[in-house]
Scaffold this active site. Structure first.
Site, PDB file in Angstrom:
ATOM      1  N   HIS A 360       0.797  -1.235   0.000  1.00 33.32           N
ATOM      2  CA  HIS A 360       0.000   0.000   0.000  1.00 33.32           C
ATOM      3  C   HIS A 360       0.823   1.275   0.000  1.00 33.32           C
ATOM      4  O   HIS A 360       0.260   2.363   0.082  1.00 33.32           O
ATOM      5  CB  HIS A 360      -0.932   0.046   1.209  1.00 33.32           C
ATOM      6  N   LYS A 551      -7.790  14.300   4.175  1.00 35.16           N
ATOM      7  CA  LYS A 551      -6.912  13.128   4.191  1.00 35.16           C
ATOM      8  C   LYS A 551      -5.897  13.334   5.304  1.00 35.16           C
ATOM      9  O   LYS A 551      -5.796  14.419   5.864  1.00 35.16           O
ATOM     10  CB  LYS A 551      -6.203  12.978   2.839  1.00 35.16           C
ATOM     11  N   ARG A 552      -5.134  12.273   5.658  1.00 33.63           N
ATOM     12  CA  ARG A 552      -4.071  12.458   6.636  1.00 33.63           C
ATOM     13  C   ARG A 552      -3.149  13.599   6.208  1.00 33.63           C
ATOM     14  O   ARG A 552      -2.949  13.837   5.017  1.00 33.63           O
ATOM     15  CB  ARG A 552      -3.257  11.156   6.779  1.00 33.63           C
ATOM     16  N   LYS A 557       1.441  14.480   0.517  1.00 30.12           N
ATOM     17  CA  LYS A 557       0.103  14.814   0.031  1.00 30.12           C
ATOM     18  C   LYS A 557      -0.029  16.305  -0.295  1.00 30.12           C
ATOM     19  O   LYS A 557      -0.993  16.736  -0.899  1.00 30.12           O
ATOM     20  CB  LYS A 557      -0.946  14.398   1.060  1.00 30.12           C
ATOM     21  N   THR A 659      -8.220   6.845  -2.126  1.00 27.39           N
ATOM     22  CA  THR A 659      -9.597   6.359  -2.235  1.00 27.39           C
ATOM     23  C   THR A 659     -10.557   7.517  -1.963  1.00 27.39           C
ATOM     24  O   THR A 659     -11.683   7.506  -2.443  1.00 27.39           O
ATOM     25  CB  THR A 659      -9.862   5.208  -1.239  1.00 27.39           C
ATOM     26  N   LYS A 663     -14.248   8.716  -3.634  1.00 30.37           N
ATOM     27  CA  LYS A 663     -15.447   9.097  -2.871  1.00 30.37           C
ATOM     28  C   LYS A 663     -15.936  10.470  -3.301  1.00 30.37           C
ATOM     29  O   LYS A 663     -17.146  10.702  -3.456  1.00 30.37           O
ATOM     30  CB  LYS A 663     -15.140   9.104  -1.360  1.00 30.37           C
TER      31      LYS A 663
HETATM   32  C1  26V Z   1       2.263   2.192   8.513  1.00 33.26           C
HETATM   33  C2  26V Z   1       2.315   2.208   9.871  1.00 33.26           C
HETATM   34  C3  26V Z   1       3.611   2.054  10.496  1.00 33.26           C
HETATM   35  C4  26V Z   1       3.502   1.611  11.925  1.00 33.26           C
HETATM   36  C5  26V Z   1       2.498   2.363  12.709  1.00 33.26           C
HETATM   37  C6  26V Z   1       1.136   2.361  12.105  1.00 33.26           C
HETATM   38  C7  26V Z   1       1.163   2.349  10.639  1.00 33.26           C
HETATM   39  C8  26V Z   1      -0.019   2.466   9.978  1.00 33.26           C
HETATM   40  C9  26V Z   1      -0.067   2.455   8.613  1.00 33.26           C
HETATM   41  C10 26V Z   1       1.070   2.322   7.878  1.00 33.26           C
HETATM   42  C11 26V Z   1       1.058   2.284   6.378  1.00 33.26           C
HETATM   43  C12 26V Z   1      -0.048   3.006   5.809  1.00 33.26           C
HETATM   44  C13 26V Z   1      -0.138   2.736   4.342  1.00 33.26           C
HETATM   45  C14 26V Z   1      -1.397   3.309   3.778  1.00 33.26           C
HETATM   46  O1  26V Z   1      -2.324   3.649   4.468  1.00 33.26           O
HETATM   47  N1  26V Z   1      -1.421   3.398   2.480  1.00 33.26           N
HETATM   48  C15 26V Z   1      -2.558   3.935   1.770  1.00 33.26           C
HETATM   49  O2  26V Z   1      -3.335   2.826   1.346  1.00 33.26           O
HETATM   50  C16 26V Z   1      -4.497   3.226   0.659  1.00 33.26           C
HETATM   51  C17 26V Z   1      -5.281   1.983   0.347  1.00 33.26           C
HETATM   52  O3  26V Z   1      -4.594   1.181  -0.541  1.00 33.26           O
HETATM   53  C18 26V Z   1      -4.112   3.998  -0.591  1.00 33.26           C
HETATM   54  O4  26V Z   1      -5.283   4.433  -1.220  1.00 33.26           O
HETATM   55  C19 26V Z   1      -3.252   5.196  -0.237  1.00 33.26           C
HETATM   56  O5  26V Z   1      -2.795   5.839  -1.397  1.00 33.26           O
HETATM   57  C20 26V Z   1      -2.077   4.745   0.593  1.00 33.26           C
HETATM   58  O6  26V Z   1      -1.348   5.860   1.080  1.00 33.26           O
END
Ligand code: 26V
Length: 817
Positions: A360, A551-552, A557, A659, A663
């Site tokens: 992701h 978004k975050r 971004k 995503t 939406k």
């Molecule tokens: C990494 C970590 C590291 C440890 C602590 C908690 C944590 C939580 C999440 C992540 C990775 C997040 C990756 C993510 O959210 N990617 C997003 O995924 C979406 C669904 O596929 C995509 O639409 C977004 O472009 C992408 O940034």
């Protein structure tokens, strides 16, 4: 009628029957008398009445899955960002209006009690929400799927803005109880940590471990337009009895309680980031806790109907939502080899047939690795297994590529530079039969750039499955005005077949339809304006252009690009207030990771700019800036239907898919965006003329970086940009405080502007001018908005899940009758 149907026949769904159920559930489920019931109690009772109606379908589905001995998909995810369930369940069951009437007859305002339900916010952002959309689509398509995750006590933190700054407060979402879950105290597994391994004659034993119990909590996931349902099983940590007793027997009661509390911490909270080492160890514990219980559970389910592992790969598909559950790979090896005595070679074959992995993100800092020393301490047996997998893999790679030491270093599961670390993505790729990215561009970058050595070795493994969103929540539920209008024109089948929306193309010039379309959007904009007035005191005009970036908060971004444009526009309005400005409300929302300082400073900057702009009498309604606090699923359901313009402006090559972009387009917003992630596919689907595409594409970004990017030169040469940046630097927005935003200035001008904000500024400003021009022409704007809605068919998560089921999991829908 089958026996099951008969059994639940009394649960029919007329308003009258619902009213009786609610009254009963209030008394016998909640334990309250109608005269004493608070709104919260009514919600709880109504939720139980709805749940009763889901349970009938749930049991039937479970029984049919068992009878048909189906292949099951196990969707493993550390995050499920579900939001509220009440309205969603009513719409799935087709009893929304009946419930409304039933509650009204009891004197309860459904709209008001609906707002009392807390969000299940067990996720950070895109990845977690995708998992929730997938659960909805798997159930809707009757794919026998189980979601597996953690029942965090504290979900995503609540964001408050205090004196302009983000303040995080804990989200104890279970406070009032959770009517949607079924605790399963009879389903518990022991999860081990620490200890050491000993080699016996016939295998390895893992001994002297600490342990904690994982207890299951099940939630029913209803499908739409089908009787099929699925299960989301979340694990909660319980101290093991042995652990309680050992300390207690030694007479140390306090220590026993403390140890219990400590071991139960493993499922206490969702990780919003992992910046501290202590935090990192807990995160690793969480990951292992969750996948160990899950693997034990799925093996037990398989063994209920099979006596050998011969058919395991025909009956089980395990999907890894990013690398967070990757320890499932060595854990399944351990369980098969050490516990069930399957020979290593056979076990490895099974593993390679059942796992699949979705990546992701390609952001280097988000690619998970774990310190070998930490793994040795916490999971010594798993580390041995990983080393053994690596040895086999590197041997295979040498056979494939010849002896190329640089290549071996690059692809090894263990990063040997400095402190040794296990690369979780590499482990996932080596063990999976399919590996996918989440948009065409992202999958291409994965194959050609980030994992190219693996793609050369296993070309048939790599594939793309573009993300999608569930139209039930993101259109039917979030925007009743627009969805009823669509129903009236083309019928209601789009909920289950989103390609039906293409029929709206015929109406994009129809004056009657266009007027109603604008009216529906306006209703949504008024709803948002009311809430903002109520919550922030800011009045915004519903006829202004609502420009949204939700978004975050993250540098890639590029909220900063948006802010720079806002500042430039502010300066231009002040210089020339009499021009025919298109009134705009620029709306931001999103959370910053608690340890991400610059992201928090960006929030502060948005707030300071808003303060200045909103209080400038020269500007008036021509420009307003708002930061909406606590962005999450429910806030998104309120905001997204009210957007005119969708900001999708990441640096090309950084946003895996996005995503929110889908939406917003589904709700009739026009996109201003870069050629990044799924924006590219949205552009193909809705027509470039109905979007505002700008800026460098991914290969231009790479070229510019390679040829030496010089942001300071752009700063010096672009007067508009220089003024905006100097205002930030000198404290123009921060009451003269020149320190507050100095990092933002230097990041952009002096420290390399890693995400090329300055490089894209001019193109962005031009695209914004084109936005104004289109908005001045309501007919043209509405035609584009309708073209966006009409083109969204392929972005239903039903399409996404159908592709996963067919090409990756190879599972068939359940036969329902
Ligand atoms: C990494 C970590 C590291 C440890 C602590 C908690 C944590 C939580 C999440 C992540 C990775 C997040 C990756 C993510 O959210 N990617 C997003 O995924 C979406 C669904 O596929 C995509 O639409 C977004 O472009 C992408 O940034």
């Amino acid at each position: 009628m089958t026996a099951v149907d008969l059994e639940f026949d009394h649960l029919n769904s007329t308003p009258d029957a619902l009213r009786r159920s609610i009254s009963n559930r209030l008394i016998y489920g909640v334990g309250k008398d109608a005269v004493a019931a608070r709104p919260q109690d009514w919600l709880h009772a109504a939720a139980l009445a709805v749940r009763d109606r889901l349970v009938a379908r749930w049991m039937k589905t479970t029984r049919q899955q068992y009878e048909q001995d189906v292949k099951r998909v196990y969707y493993l995810s550390m995050e499920f960002l579900i939001g509220r369930t009440f309205t969603n369940a009513l719409l799935s069951l087709g009893i929304y209006d009946q419930m409304n009437e039933a509650l009204a007859s009891l004197g309860v305002d459904m709209a008001a009690v609906t707002e009392l339900e807390p969000d299940a916010a067990l996720g950070n952002g895109g990845l977690g929400r995708l998992a929730a959309c997938f659960l909805d689509s798997m159930a809707t398509l009757a794919i026998p799927g189980f979601g597996y995750g953690i029942r965090y006590h504290y979900g995503m933190f609540r964001q408050q803005i205090v004196a302009g700054e983000q303040v995080e407060t804990p989200d104890y979402w279970l406070r009032a109880g959770n009517p949607w879950e079924f605790p399963r105290p009879e389903v518990q597994y022991i999860v081990h940590f620490g200890g050491r391994t000993i080699q016996h004659e016939h295998g390895v034993e893992w001994i002297e471990t600490d342990h904690v119990n994982a207890m299951a909590f099940d939630t029913v996931i209803p499908g739409f337009g089908t009787s099929a349902t699925n299960t989301l099983r979340l694990w909660s940590a319980r101290a093991t009895e042995e652990l309680d007793l050992s300390a207690f027997n030694q007479g140390d009661y306090r220590r026993a309680v403390e140890a219990k509390e400590h071991s139960e911490n493993v499922s206490r909270l969702l990780y919003p980031d992992d910046s501290t080492p202590a935090g990192r160890e807990l995160r690793l514990r969480q990951e292992y806790f969750f996948i160990s219980a899950t693997m034990q559970d799925l093996i037990r389910r398989y063994q209920r109907t099979h006596s050998t592992f011969g058919r395991f790969a025909d009956k089980v598909a395990i999907h890894l939502n990013d690398t967070h559950p990757v320890l499932a790979i060595p854990e399944l090896m351990r369980l098969l080899v050490d516990i069930h005595h399957v020979p290593w070679g056979h076990a490895w074959k099974l593993v390679q047939q059942v796992f699949s992995y979705t990546n992701h993100t390609l952001m280097p800092e988000a690619l998970e690795t774990w310190d070998v020393d930490l793994l040795a301490k916490l999971l010594p047996r798993h580390l041995e297994i990983i080393f053994e997998i690596n040895a086999g893999f590197l041997k295979e790679a040498s056979g494939h590529f010849g002896h190329d030491i640089d290549l071996i270093r690059r692809i090894s599961l263990v990063d040997e530079y400095g402190q040794r670390r296990v690369r979780m993505a590499h482990l996932a790729i080596v063990a999976s039969q399919k590996v996918n990215g989440v948009s065409k561009l992202h999958s291409q970058l994965m194959e050609r750039e980030f994992f190219s050595d693996f793609a050369r070795m296993f070309p048939e493994r790599f594939t793309n499955v573009t993300n999608g969103i569930t139209p039930r929540r993101w259109l039917a539920q979030a925007s009743r005005p627009l969805s009823s209008l669509i129903d009236a024109r083309i019928g209601s089948r789009w909920r289950a077949d989103l390609f039906e929306l293409s029929k709206l193309r015929a109406f994009s010039e129809d004056p009657g339809f266009c007027a109603e379309f604008r009216a529906a959007k306006r209703t949504n904009k008024i709803r948002l304006a009311h809430r903002l007035l109520h919550e922030t005191g800011l009045a915004i005009h519903p006829d202004a252009l609502f420009d949204m970036q939700v978004k975050r908060i993250h540098e890639y971004k590029r909220q900063l690009l948006n802010v720079l444009h806002v500042i430039a526009r502010y300066n231009a309005i002040r210089a020339n207030p009499e021009r025919d400005w298109v009134p705009r409300v620029v709306i931001f929302a999103g959370k910053a990771a608690s340890a991400y300082k610059l992201a928090k400073t960006i929030i502060r900057l948005i707030g300071d700019v808003a303060e200045k702009v909103n209080n400038d009498p020269v500007v008036g309604d021509r420009l307003k800036v708002v930061f909406v606090p606590n962005y999450g699923v429910s806030v998104a359901e309120l905001m997204i239907p009210a957007a005119d313009l969708s900001e999708q402006i990441s640096m090309a090559g950084t946003e895996a898919s996005g995503t929110g972009n889908m939406k917003l387009a589904l709700n009739g917003a026009l996109t201003i965006g870069t050629m990044d992630g799924a924006n590219i596919e949205i552009c193909d689907a809705v027509g470039r003329e109905n979007m505002f595409i700008f800026g460098l594409n991914a290969s231009e970004v790479a070229d510019m970086r390679a040829s030496g990017y010089r942001p300071r030169q752009i700063y010096e040469e672009n007067e508009v940009l220089r003024l905006a940046l100097d205002q930030i630097r000198t404290g123009y927005f921060s009451g003269g405080d020149s320190h507050r935003f100095s990092d933002i200035f230097h990041t952009l001008v002096d420290w390399g502007d890693h995400y090329m904000v300055l490089a894209d500024f001019e193109a962005f400003t031009e695209a914004q001018t084109a936005v104004d021009a289109r908005f001045r022409n309501p007919r043209a704007w509405t035609a584009s908005a309708i073209a966006n809605v009409a083109g969204m068919g392929q972005f239903s998560s039903d399409r996404t899940i159908a592709e996963y089921a067919r090409d990756i999991w190879r599972v068939k829908p359940l036969q329902t009758d």
